[in-house]
Every structure is written in structure tokens, then in C-alpha cells.
Motif scaffolding. Structure first.
Motif, PDB file in Angstrom:
ATOM      1  N   ALA A 137     -18.875 -10.660  60.506  1.00 32.40           N
ATOM      2  CA  ALA A 137     -18.125  -9.683  60.723  1.00 32.40           C
ATOM      3  C   ALA A 137     -17.371  -9.275  59.631  1.00 32.40           C
ATOM      4  CB  ALA A 137     -17.185  -9.652  61.976  1.00 32.40           C
ATOM      5  N   GLY A 138     -17.226  -8.130  59.037  1.00 31.92           N
ATOM      6  CA  GLY A 138     -16.623  -7.681  57.807  1.00 31.92           C
ATOM      7  C   GLY A 138     -17.292  -8.032  56.472  1.00 31.92           C
ATOM      8  N   ALA A 139     -16.599  -7.876  55.454  1.00 29.19           N
ATOM      9  CA  ALA A 139     -17.330  -8.424  53.943  1.00 29.19           C
ATOM     10  C   ALA A 139     -17.344  -9.893  53.647  1.00 29.19           C
ATOM     11  CB  ALA A 139     -16.614  -7.320  53.042  1.00 29.19           C
ATOM     12  N   TYR A 140     -18.112 -10.485  54.370  1.00 26.80           N
ATOM     13  CA  TYR A 140     -18.094 -12.025  54.338  1.00 26.80           C
ATOM     14  C   TYR A 140     -18.887 -12.230  53.096  1.00 26.80           C
ATOM     15  CZ  TYR A 140     -19.062 -16.962  55.172  1.00 26.80           C
ATOM     16  OH  TYR A 140     -19.197 -18.243  54.923  1.00 26.80           O
ATOM     17  N   ALA A 141     -18.407 -13.227  52.128  1.00 20.94           N
ATOM     18  CA  ALA A 141     -19.026 -13.421  50.798  1.00 20.94           C
ATOM     19  C   ALA A 141     -19.441 -15.136  51.004  1.00 20.94           C
ATOM     20  CB  ALA A 141     -18.170 -13.303  49.749  1.00 20.94           C
ATOM     21  N   PRO A 142     -20.607 -15.226  50.824  1.00 22.51           N
ATOM     22  CA  PRO A 142     -21.302 -16.630  51.148  1.00 22.51           C
ATOM     23  C   PRO A 142     -21.061 -17.438  49.865  1.00 22.51           C
ATOM     24  CG  PRO A 142     -23.126 -15.121  50.874  1.00 22.51           C
ATOM     25  CD  PRO A 142     -21.787 -14.285  50.768  1.00 22.51           C
ATOM     26  N   THR A 143     -20.936 -18.754  50.075  1.00 26.75           N
ATOM     27  CA  THR A 143     -20.986 -19.567  49.083  1.00 26.75           C
ATOM     28  C   THR A 143     -22.293 -19.988  48.649  1.00 26.75           C
ATOM     29  OG1 THR A 143     -20.941 -21.685  50.094  1.00 26.75           O
ATOM     30  CG2 THR A 143     -18.668 -20.811  49.768  1.00 26.75           C
ATOM     31  N   ARG A 144     -22.424 -20.718  47.124  1.00 24.88           N
ATOM     32  CA  ARG A 144     -23.758 -21.106  46.857  1.00 24.88           C
ATOM     33  C   ARG A 144     -24.399 -22.125  47.723  1.00 24.88           C
ATOM     34  NH1 ARG A 144     -25.783 -21.340  40.974  1.00 24.88           N
ATOM     35  NH2 ARG A 144     -24.203 -19.808  40.788  1.00 24.88           N
ATOM     36  N   ASP A 145     -23.565 -22.920  48.453  1.00 21.93           N
ATOM     37  CA  ASP A 145     -24.048 -23.963  49.378  1.00 21.93           C
ATOM     38  C   ASP A 145     -24.735 -23.300  50.753  1.00 21.93           C
ATOM     39  OD1 ASP A 145     -23.249 -26.087  47.739  1.00 21.93           O
ATOM     40  OD2 ASP A 145     -21.217 -26.318  48.894  1.00 21.93           O
ATOM     41  N   GLU A 146     -24.415 -22.091  51.080  1.00 21.94           N
ATOM     42  CA  GLU A 146     -24.841 -21.450  52.169  1.00 21.94           C
ATOM     43  C   GLU A 146     -26.094 -20.893  51.908  1.00 21.94           C
ATOM     44  OE1 GLU A 146     -21.919 -19.143  54.745  1.00 21.94           O
ATOM     45  OE2 GLU A 146     -20.753 -19.840  52.851  1.00 21.94           O
ATOM     46  N   LEU A 147     -26.391 -20.671  50.809  1.00 20.97           N
ATOM     47  CA  LEU A 147     -27.892 -20.157  50.329  1.00 20.97           C
ATOM     48  C   LEU A 147     -29.196 -20.923  50.560  1.00 20.97           C
ATOM     49  CD1 LEU A 147     -26.929 -18.541  47.022  1.00 20.97           C
ATOM     50  CD2 LEU A 147     -26.816 -17.289  49.126  1.00 20.97           C
ATOM     51  N   PRO A 148     -30.354 -20.628  50.858  1.00 22.76           N
ATOM     52  CA  PRO A 148     -31.415 -21.249  50.998  1.00 22.76           C
ATOM     53  C   PRO A 148     -31.683 -22.158  49.668  1.00 22.76           C
ATOM     54  CG  PRO A 148     -31.952 -18.873  51.779  1.00 22.76           C
ATOM     55  CD  PRO A 148     -30.449 -19.129  51.038  1.00 22.76           C
ATOM     56  N   ALA A 149     -32.171 -23.349  49.544  1.00 23.94           N
ATOM     57  CA  ALA A 149     -32.469 -24.029  48.471  1.00 23.94           C
ATOM     58  C   ALA A 149     -33.037 -23.360  47.327  1.00 23.94           C
ATOM     59  CB  ALA A 149     -33.259 -25.569  48.613  1.00 23.94           C
ATOM     60  N   ASP A 150     -34.211 -22.379  47.626  1.00 22.81           N
ATOM     61  CA  ASP A 150     -34.666 -21.761  46.434  1.00 22.81           C
ATOM     62  C   ASP A 150     -33.948 -20.532  45.815  1.00 22.81           C
ATOM     63  OD1 ASP A 150     -34.896 -20.228  48.808  1.00 22.81           O
ATOM     64  OD2 ASP A 150     -36.780 -19.543  48.316  1.00 22.81           O
ATOM     65  N   ALA A 151     -32.935 -20.079  46.547  1.00 20.83           N
ATOM     66  CA  ALA A 151     -32.088 -19.215  46.134  1.00 20.83           C
ATOM     67  C   ALA A 151     -30.776 -19.363  45.578  1.00 20.83           C
ATOM     68  CB  ALA A 151     -31.497 -18.149  47.336  1.00 20.83           C
ATOM     69  N   ALA A 152     -30.471 -20.935  45.773  1.00 23.73           N
ATOM     70  CA  ALA A 152     -29.197 -21.353  45.298  1.00 23.73           C
ATOM     71  C   ALA A 152     -29.493 -21.840  43.826  1.00 23.73           C
ATOM     72  CB  ALA A 152     -28.426 -22.621  46.269  1.00 23.73           C
ATOM     73  N   THR A 153     -30.610 -22.456  43.541  1.00 20.02           N
ATOM     74  CA  THR A 153     -30.838 -22.709  42.339  1.00 20.02           C
ATOM     75  C   THR A 153     -30.986 -21.873  41.149  1.00 20.02           C
ATOM     76  OG1 THR A 153     -33.184 -22.975  42.619  1.00 20.02           O
ATOM     77  CG2 THR A 153     -31.782 -24.985  43.028  1.00 20.02           C
ATOM     78  N   THR A 154     -31.108 -22.146  39.812  1.00 22.55           N
ATOM     79  CA  THR A 154     -31.460 -21.019  38.966  1.00 22.55           C
ATOM     80  C   THR A 154     -32.604 -20.197  39.079  1.00 22.55           C
ATOM     81  OG1 THR A 154     -30.045 -22.301  37.026  1.00 22.55           O
ATOM     82  CG2 THR A 154     -31.572 -20.825  36.096  1.00 22.55           C
ATOM     83  N   PRO A 155     -32.627 -19.109  39.035  1.00 21.98           N
ATOM     84  CA  PRO A 155     -33.828 -18.331  39.393  1.00 21.98           C
ATOM     85  C   PRO A 155     -34.979 -18.606  38.117  1.00 21.98           C
ATOM     86  CG  PRO A 155     -32.139 -16.723  39.550  1.00 21.98           C
ATOM     87  CD  PRO A 155     -31.461 -18.260  38.987  1.00 21.98           C
ATOM     88  N   GLN A 156     -36.102 -18.571  38.592  1.00 24.65           N
ATOM     89  CA  GLN A 156     -37.386 -18.466  37.864  1.00 24.65           C
ATOM     90  C   GLN A 156     -37.306 -17.596  36.890  1.00 24.65           C
ATOM     91  OE1 GLN A 156     -39.545 -21.193  37.518  1.00 24.65           O
ATOM     92  NE2 GLN A 156     -37.918 -22.199  39.006  1.00 24.65           N
ATOM     93  N   GLY A 157     -37.474 -17.638  35.567  1.00 22.82           N
ATOM     94  CA  GLY A 157     -37.555 -16.716  34.605  1.00 22.82           C
ATOM     95  C   GLY A 157     -36.999 -17.381  33.177  1.00 22.82           C
ATOM     96  N   ARG A 158     -36.724 -16.757  32.075  1.00 21.44           N
ATOM     97  CA  ARG A 158     -36.636 -17.344  30.775  1.00 21.44           C
ATOM     98  C   ARG A 158     -35.582 -18.409  30.491  1.00 21.44           C
ATOM     99  NH1 ARG A 158     -38.024 -12.156  26.949  1.00 21.44           N
ATOM    100  NH2 ARG A 158     -39.777 -11.145  28.425  1.00 21.44           N
ATOM    101  N   GLY A 159     -34.402 -18.072  31.333  1.00 18.84           N
ATOM    102  CA  GLY A 159     -33.300 -19.027  31.118  1.00 18.84           C
ATOM    103  C   GLY A 159     -32.571 -18.783  29.943  1.00 18.84           C
TER     104      GLY A 159
END
Length: 321
Positions: A297-319
Motif C-alpha cells: 500500500a502506498g509509495a513503497y520503495a524496495p531495498t536492493r536486498d528485496e530484489l531478485p538476485a539477477d536484478a540486484a546485481t550490476t546489470p549486464q552491459g558495458r560497465g
């Protein structure tokens, strides 16, 4: 791990005052830029919010709410004005009528060279007199920082669409990333297709344009190649959609920062030459953050720990390069 770069968010913080049919009154801290700032801080980014709050109980509540979520606040002085509010009166069907009391007279932001990235959007980017300071902030910051922008159109506040469209396009031209909703595009460019508008915005300057489409997911386009892609919504259940777009914006900026495609002027060139594969991980993170938000409910902001493992790490790309 989040990059150790300071992020500046510029925009309104306000209190939503909701009157229900049964006579209850509920108050919630809101404002699109404030939500984005809290979302970035909760994702472990060093975040400063430049905003304007009155010396009143609403201002006190906003300060506590935002700082409790890890954001540092600057430019608090609202002069003699009270803290901005949005009064929503609900009818028996749940439909709302809004009455706004908005005050946006931002002071110039000092020491902009502290920041590697600047985000703005929504009411603050078009409401005078503060909008002029917002635009100048983006111009001044571009020498050393990347820029993101979310028009987050509010037709009842922003006025005549033909009058506000040039101002929005000016800010798009100053930006490296633009995220808008399908409703924003329909209001600004009635009758034009999403691919047409996304391409037009890309020609103005951004390296990445993303359009959110509610339950239909998102469409995004990289300017370098003209490639577009879609990502479906990832929501199993919805409590409400309050703050979902802001959570998406925070996740998108977070992912691009981690991938080295935002943050400091050199990242601008990397994003300007990016392919779809370079940005997909950041879009995935944004989809994950907004999916978590709508469950709450409401404008909840998740932490990095709540994200799926593949979304919590540095995205694939150039870096970072």
C-alpha cells in the motif's frame, strides 16, 4: 554494490490528504521527485533531494519521512509559504476530486559539481517560478553529470498542453534518459504513435527513452541504433499503483548507474552509443522495483536486498569504462 556517486533529485515534496466517504482523513508524504529520491536511497545510492518545505507540521512530517529513508534534504526554505498539499476527496466509487495548494519557489542549488547524476520531473519541472531554477540546474549540471527526466504530466496543474509542451521538450533535450507513461504521451501528442514520439524524443538528445504502459509493461528505445524492445509486466497481484512509476524510475536510474551508463559526463557518450543489450538489465531492475511497490500500500520503495538476485546485481552491459 551501488557506485559511490552522489545523485541529486530536484523537485516537490508534498502531503497527500485523502478524505474518504466515511469521513476518515489520511495523510501521506508524496511528490514524484521525493519518491524517486527515496527509491534511489533505498537502493543504496548516495542521494540528495533539493526541495521546498514550509515550517509547519506537514513540513516536519515530510522531513522525517524522507530522511528516515536515507535521503539528505537541501533547499528547504519555502519562504512564507506552507508545505504543498494535494487534497483528494473520494466518492463512494473511489473516484477522487483533487484540490492542490502548491508552492514551488526553489533557490539556486550550490556546489552542483558534487553530483554525478541529476534527476527531475513532474510538477517541479513546469510550475513557476521554481521551474526556471530546475531548468538552469540541468543546464549547469550537464558539464559534469548525466540527467534523467520524467514528465509525469498533471494536466489539471500544468495547464494548456500547447503551452507546456515546449517546456517539456526543452527538458527532454537536456536529458540523457527520459521515462514517461503512455498517458503522458497521449496528453502531449494526441493521435501520435508511441514509436513516433519515442523516435522524436531521441532526436532531441536522450540516449534512452522508456514508456511505461501499466499492465502491458514497458516499451523502450535506444537512440544509437533506433532499436526498440518491450518488457512485460511482472505483477502477480496489485494492492495499489501509488508510486509505481516513481519506483520504476528509481530502479531504472539505479541500474544505469551501476552499469556505468549514467553518472559523470563520460557516461553520456557510453549511453549515447548503447545497444538494447546494454540497457536491458537496468530496465529489468526497474520492472522489479515497481513490481514490489504495487504489492504494498502506498509509495513503497524496495531495498536492493528485496530484489531478485539477477536484478540486484550490476546489470549486464558495458560497465564503467
Amino acid at each position: 554494490m551501488a557506485a559511490a556517486q552522489q545523485v541529486l533529485v530536484v523537485g516537490e515534496t508534498l502531503v497527500d490528504i485523502v478524505h474518504t466517504p466515511d469521513g476518515l482523513v489520511e495523510e501521506h508524504v508524496g511528490g514524484s521527485p521525493a519518491n524517486v529520491a527515496m527509491g534511489l536511497a533505498r537502493l543504496s545510492h548516495d542521494t540528495v533531494l533539493a526541495t521546498s518545505l514550509g515550517e509547519d507540521p506537514h513540513g516536519t512530517r515530510c522531513r522525517g519521512h524522507v530522511t528516515d529513508r536515507g535521503v539528505r534534504i537541501e533547499n528547504l526554505d519555502a519562504g512564507d509559504h506552507p508545505t504543498s498539499t494535494a487534497i483528494a476527496t473520494l466518492d463512494d466509487s473511489g473516484a477522487a476530486e483533487y484540490e492542490f495548494d502548491l508552492h514551488w519557489d526553489l533557490r539556486p542549488i550550490h556546489r552542483l559539481d558534487r553530483f554525478a547524476h541529476v534527476h527531475t520531473g513532474s510538477i517541479a519541472a513546469t510550475l513557476t517560478p521554481g521551474a526556471a531554477v530546475v531548468a538552469q540546474t540541468l543546464r549547469d549540471a550537464r558539464a559534469h553529470a548525466t540527467i534523467s527526466y520524467d514528465p509525469n504530466a498533471r494536466p489539471t496543474i500544468m495547464g494548456d498542453v500547447d503551452g507546456v509542451r515546449p517546456r517539456i521538450e526543452e527538458l527532454i533535450a537536456l536529458s540523457d534518459v527520459v521515462k514517461a507513461s503512455e498517458d503522458d504521451v497521449e496528453w502531449l501528442y494526441a493521435g501520435r504513435t508511441l514509436p513516433d514520439v519515442m523516435a522524436a524524443w531521441g532526436r532531441l538528445g536522450p540516449g534512452l527513452v522508456v514508456i511505461t504502459r501499466g499492465g502491458d509493461g514497458v516499451t523502450y528505445r535506444v537512440t544509437a541504433t533506433g532499436e526498440t524492445a518491450e518488457s512485460p509486466a511482472r505483477v502477480d497481484r496489485v494492492t495499489d499503483t501509488v508510486g509505481a512509476g516513481d519506483s520504476f524510475m528509481a530502479g531504472l536510474v539505479s541500474g544505469l548507474l551501476d552499469a556505468g551508463l549514467l553518472g559523470e559526463a563520460a557516461a553520456r557518450a557510453r549511453l549515447a552509443g548503447a545497444t538494447l543489450g546494454d540497457v536491458t538489465g537496468a530496465v529489468d531492475r526497474a520492472m522489479s522495483t515497481s513490481a514490489i511497490t504495487v504489492v504494498h500500500a502506498g509509495a513503497y520503495a524496495p531495498t536492493r536486498d528485496e530484489l531478485p538476485a539477477d536484478a540486484a546485481t550490476t546489470p549486464q552491459g558495458r560497465g564503467p569504462q
